[in-house]
Design a protein around this motif. Structure first.
Motif, PDB file in Angstrom:
ATOM      1  N   LEU A  23       0.824  -1.207   0.000  1.00  0.00           N
ATOM      2  CA  LEU A  23       0.000   0.000   0.000  1.00  0.00           C
ATOM      3  C   LEU A  23       0.861   1.262   0.000  1.00  0.00           C
ATOM      4  CD1 LEU A  23      -2.829  -1.038   2.461  1.00  0.00           C
ATOM      5  CD2 LEU A  23      -3.023  -0.692  -0.004  1.00  0.00           C
ATOM      6  N   ALA A  24       1.949   1.233   0.759  1.00  0.00           N
ATOM      7  CA  ALA A  24       2.855   2.386   0.785  1.00  0.00           C
ATOM      8  C   ALA A  24       3.520   2.590  -0.579  1.00  0.00           C
ATOM      9  CB  ALA A  24       3.906   2.195   1.866  1.00  0.00           C
ATOM     10  N   LEU A  25       3.956   1.500  -1.205  1.00  0.00           N
ATOM     11  CA  LEU A  25       4.565   1.613  -2.539  1.00  0.00           C
ATOM     12  C   LEU A  25       3.571   2.162  -3.557  1.00  0.00           C
ATOM     13  CD1 LEU A  25       6.628  -1.686  -2.936  1.00  0.00           C
ATOM     14  CD2 LEU A  25       7.502   0.634  -2.790  1.00  0.00           C
ATOM     15  N   ALA A  26       2.339   1.705  -3.492  1.00  0.00           N
ATOM     16  CA  ALA A  26       1.317   2.197  -4.412  1.00  0.00           C
ATOM     17  C   ALA A  26       1.051   3.679  -4.171  1.00  0.00           C
ATOM     18  CB  ALA A  26       0.033   1.393  -4.265  1.00  0.00           C
ATOM     19  N   ALA A  27       1.047   4.096  -2.924  1.00  0.00           N
ATOM     20  CA  ALA A  27       0.823   5.503  -2.609  1.00  0.00           C
ATOM     21  C   ALA A  27       1.968   6.374  -3.111  1.00  0.00           C
ATOM     22  CB  ALA A  27       0.649   5.674  -1.103  1.00  0.00           C
ATOM     23  N   VAL A  28       3.200   5.920  -2.922  1.00  0.00           N
ATOM     24  CA  VAL A  28       4.358   6.680  -3.407  1.00  0.00           C
ATOM     25  C   VAL A  28       4.332   6.754  -4.929  1.00  0.00           C
ATOM     26  CG1 VAL A  28       6.877   6.636  -3.608  1.00  0.00           C
ATOM     27  CG2 VAL A  28       5.799   6.238  -1.400  1.00  0.00           C
ATOM     28  N   GLY A  29       4.051   5.642  -5.579  1.00  0.00           N
ATOM     29  CA  GLY A  29       3.980   5.633  -7.042  1.00  0.00           C
ATOM     30  C   GLY A  29       2.880   6.541  -7.561  1.00  0.00           C
ATOM     31  N   GLY A  30       1.721   6.527  -6.914  1.00  0.00           N
ATOM     32  CA  GLY A  30       0.627   7.395  -7.317  1.00  0.00           C
ATOM     33  C   GLY A  30       0.958   8.860  -7.118  1.00  0.00           C
ATOM     34  N   THR A  31       1.664   9.165  -6.037  1.00  0.00           N
ATOM     35  CA  THR A  31       2.068  10.541  -5.775  1.00  0.00           C
ATOM     36  C   THR A  31       3.060  11.033  -6.822  1.00  0.00           C
ATOM     37  OG1 THR A  31       1.749  10.182  -3.411  1.00  0.00           O
ATOM     38  CG2 THR A  31       3.079  12.070  -4.048  1.00  0.00           C
ATOM     39  N   VAL A  32       3.991  10.192  -7.187  1.00  0.00           N
ATOM     40  CA  VAL A  32       4.970  10.575  -8.209  1.00  0.00           C
ATOM     41  C   VAL A  32       4.276  10.785  -9.556  1.00  0.00           C
ATOM     42  CG1 VAL A  32       6.933   9.701  -9.556  1.00  0.00           C
ATOM     43  CG2 VAL A  32       6.941   9.502  -7.074  1.00  0.00           C
ATOM     44  N   SER A  44       8.906   9.318 -13.850  1.00  0.00           N
ATOM     45  CA  SER A  44       7.504   8.972 -14.080  1.00  0.00           C
ATOM     46  C   SER A  44       7.339   7.481 -14.354  1.00  0.00           C
ATOM     47  CB  SER A  44       6.955   9.769 -15.258  1.00  0.00           C
ATOM     48  OG  SER A  44       6.957  11.137 -14.958  1.00  0.00           O
ATOM     49  N   THR A  45       8.254   6.914 -15.093  1.00  0.00           N
ATOM     50  CA  THR A  45       8.206   5.475 -15.379  1.00  0.00           C
ATOM     51  C   THR A  45       8.380   4.665 -14.092  1.00  0.00           C
ATOM     52  OG1 THR A  45       9.134   5.876 -17.564  1.00  0.00           O
ATOM     53  CG2 THR A  45       9.232   3.621 -16.748  1.00  0.00           C
ATOM     54  N   ILE A  46       9.326   5.074 -13.261  1.00  0.00           N
ATOM     55  CA  ILE A  46       9.541   4.392 -11.985  1.00  0.00           C
ATOM     56  C   ILE A  46       8.303   4.516 -11.106  1.00  0.00           C
ATOM     57  CG2 ILE A  46      10.873   4.470  -9.835  1.00  0.00           C
ATOM     58  CD1 ILE A  46      13.325   5.165 -11.569  1.00  0.00           C
ATOM     59  N   GLY A  47       7.659   5.684 -11.121  1.00  0.00           N
ATOM     60  CA  GLY A  47       6.431   5.869 -10.358  1.00  0.00           C
ATOM     61  C   GLY A  47       5.331   4.923 -10.811  1.00  0.00           C
ATOM     62  N   GLY A  48       5.218   4.719 -12.112  1.00  0.00           N
ATOM     63  CA  GLY A  48       4.231   3.776 -12.639  1.00  0.00           C
ATOM     64  C   GLY A  48       4.514   2.353 -12.199  1.00  0.00           C
ATOM     65  N   TYR A  49       5.770   1.970 -12.254  1.00  0.00           N
ATOM     66  CA  TYR A  49       6.143   0.624 -11.824  1.00  0.00           C
ATOM     67  C   TYR A  49       5.889   0.435 -10.325  1.00  0.00           C
ATOM     68  CZ  TYR A  49       8.381  -0.369 -16.313  1.00  0.00           C
ATOM     69  OH  TYR A  49       8.629  -0.583 -17.635  1.00  0.00           O
ATOM     70  N   LEU A  50       6.184   1.463  -9.530  1.00  0.00           N
ATOM     71  CA  LEU A  50       5.932   1.373  -8.096  1.00  0.00           C
ATOM     72  C   LEU A  50       4.444   1.209  -7.807  1.00  0.00           C
ATOM     73  CD1 LEU A  50       8.272   4.064  -6.475  1.00  0.00           C
ATOM     74  CD2 LEU A  50       8.365   1.600  -6.167  1.00  0.00           C
ATOM     75  N   ALA A  51       3.616   1.951  -8.523  1.00  0.00           N
ATOM     76  CA  ALA A  51       2.175   1.864  -8.304  1.00  0.00           C
ATOM     77  C   ALA A  51       1.651   0.471  -8.652  1.00  0.00           C
ATOM     78  CB  ALA A  51       1.456   2.930  -9.127  1.00  0.00           C
ATOM     79  N   VAL A  52       2.096  -0.062  -9.768  1.00  0.00           N
ATOM     80  CA  VAL A  52       1.641  -1.395 -10.179  1.00  0.00           C
ATOM     81  C   VAL A  52       2.166  -2.469  -9.228  1.00  0.00           C
ATOM     82  CG1 VAL A  52       1.807  -3.142 -11.989  1.00  0.00           C
ATOM     83  CG2 VAL A  52       1.330  -0.774 -12.588  1.00  0.00           C
ATOM     84  N   ALA A  53       3.440  -2.406  -8.898  1.00  0.00           N
ATOM     85  CA  ALA A  53       4.026  -3.410  -8.003  1.00  0.00           C
ATOM     86  C   ALA A  53       3.379  -3.354  -6.620  1.00  0.00           C
ATOM     87  CB  ALA A  53       5.534  -3.203  -7.889  1.00  0.00           C
ATOM     88  N   GLY A  54       3.134  -2.160  -6.129  1.00  0.00           N
ATOM     89  CA  GLY A  54       2.482  -2.026  -4.824  1.00  0.00           C
ATOM     90  C   GLY A  54       1.064  -2.566  -4.840  1.00  0.00           C
ATOM     91  N   GLY A  55       0.340  -2.314  -5.912  1.00  0.00           N
ATOM     92  CA  GLY A  55      -1.023  -2.830  -6.026  1.00  0.00           C
ATOM     93  C   GLY A  55      -1.059  -4.340  -6.076  1.00  0.00           C
ATOM     94  N   VAL A  56      -0.186  -4.925  -6.858  1.00  0.00           N
ATOM     95  CA  VAL A  56      -0.139  -6.388  -6.972  1.00  0.00           C
ATOM     96  C   VAL A  56       0.269  -7.013  -5.641  1.00  0.00           C
ATOM     97  CG1 VAL A  56       1.102  -8.299  -8.060  1.00  0.00           C
ATOM     98  CG2 VAL A  56       0.270  -6.402  -9.451  1.00  0.00           C
ATOM     99  N   LEU A  57       1.259  -6.435  -4.990  1.00  0.00           N
ATOM    100  CA  LEU A  57       1.720  -6.957  -3.703  1.00  0.00           C
ATOM    101  C   LEU A  57       0.606  -6.897  -2.662  1.00  0.00           C
ATOM    102  CD1 LEU A  57       4.122  -8.036  -2.064  1.00  0.00           C
ATOM    103  CD2 LEU A  57       4.706  -5.674  -1.553  1.00  0.00           C
ATOM    104  N   SER A  58      -0.136  -5.816  -2.654  1.00  0.00           N
ATOM    105  CA  SER A  58      -1.238  -5.675  -1.695  1.00  0.00           C
ATOM    106  C   SER A  58      -2.350  -6.688  -1.953  1.00  0.00           C
ATOM    107  CB  SER A  58      -1.818  -4.266  -1.761  1.00  0.00           C
ATOM    108  OG  SER A  58      -0.855  -3.334  -1.374  1.00  0.00           O
ATOM    109  N   VAL A  59      -2.712  -6.864  -3.206  1.00  0.00           N
ATOM    110  CA  VAL A  59      -3.798  -7.793  -3.530  1.00  0.00           C
ATOM    111  C   VAL A  59      -3.405  -9.231  -3.225  1.00  0.00           C
ATOM    112  CG1 VAL A  59      -5.127  -8.772  -5.433  1.00  0.00           C
ATOM    113  CG2 VAL A  59      -4.897  -6.312  -5.226  1.00  0.00           C
ATOM    114  N   VAL A  60      -2.216  -9.616  -3.611  1.00  0.00           N
ATOM    115  CA  VAL A  60      -1.776 -10.993  -3.370  1.00  0.00           C
ATOM    116  C   VAL A  60      -1.659 -11.255  -1.873  1.00  0.00           C
ATOM    117  CG1 VAL A  60       0.155 -12.600  -3.661  1.00  0.00           C
ATOM    118  CG2 VAL A  60      -0.663 -11.260  -5.594  1.00  0.00           C
ATOM    119  N   SER A  61      -1.149 -10.278  -1.127  1.00  0.00           N
ATOM    120  CA  SER A  61      -1.030 -10.449   0.320  1.00  0.00           C
ATOM    121  C   SER A  61      -2.398 -10.524   0.984  1.00  0.00           C
ATOM    122  CB  SER A  61      -0.234  -9.292   0.918  1.00  0.00           C
ATOM    123  OG  SER A  61       1.082  -9.306   0.440  1.00  0.00           O
ATOM    124  N   GLN A  62      -3.357  -9.755   0.507  1.00  0.00           N
ATOM    125  CA  GLN A  62      -4.693  -9.765   1.096  1.00  0.00           C
ATOM    126  C   GLN A  62      -5.411 -11.088   0.838  1.00  0.00           C
ATOM    127  OE1 GLN A  62      -6.077  -7.390   3.072  1.00  0.00           O
ATOM    128  NE2 GLN A  62      -7.791  -8.782   3.359  1.00  0.00           N
TER     129      GLN A  62
END
Length: 74
Positions: A23-32, A44-62
């Motif tokens: 969730l924190a990674l997704a928030a940082v990526g979204g902010t960037v 901007s590209t790194i921010g996109g990757y952070l948002a996607v990776a954070g979202g996937v990590l959160s969903v799989v963990s949940q």
């Protein structure tokens, strides 16, 4: 066990920590990505990757569950 039941079951402690990190990674990526100033394309590209990776990590963990019903898998 369907997805809704699986998402509502208690999580192991490790996956709670991973979910929060995601969730924190997704928030940082979204902010960037939504920064009001012009950022270089690489940032901007790194921010996109952070948002996607954070979202996937959160969903799989949940969707991990503490209550493993082996009979439901069959």
């Amino acid at each position: 066990m369907n997805i809704v039941k699986r998402a509502k079951t208690p999580l192991p402690k490790f996956f709670k920590v991973l979910r929060n990190i995601g969730l924190a990674l997704a928030a940082v990526g979204g902010t960037v990505l939504t920064a009001p100033i012009a950022l270089p394309v690489v940032i901007s590209t790194i921010g996109g990757y952070l948002a996607v990776a954070g979202g996937v990590l959160s969903v799989v963990s949940q969707l991990t569950s503490l209550n493993d019903d082996l009979d439901a898998i069959q």
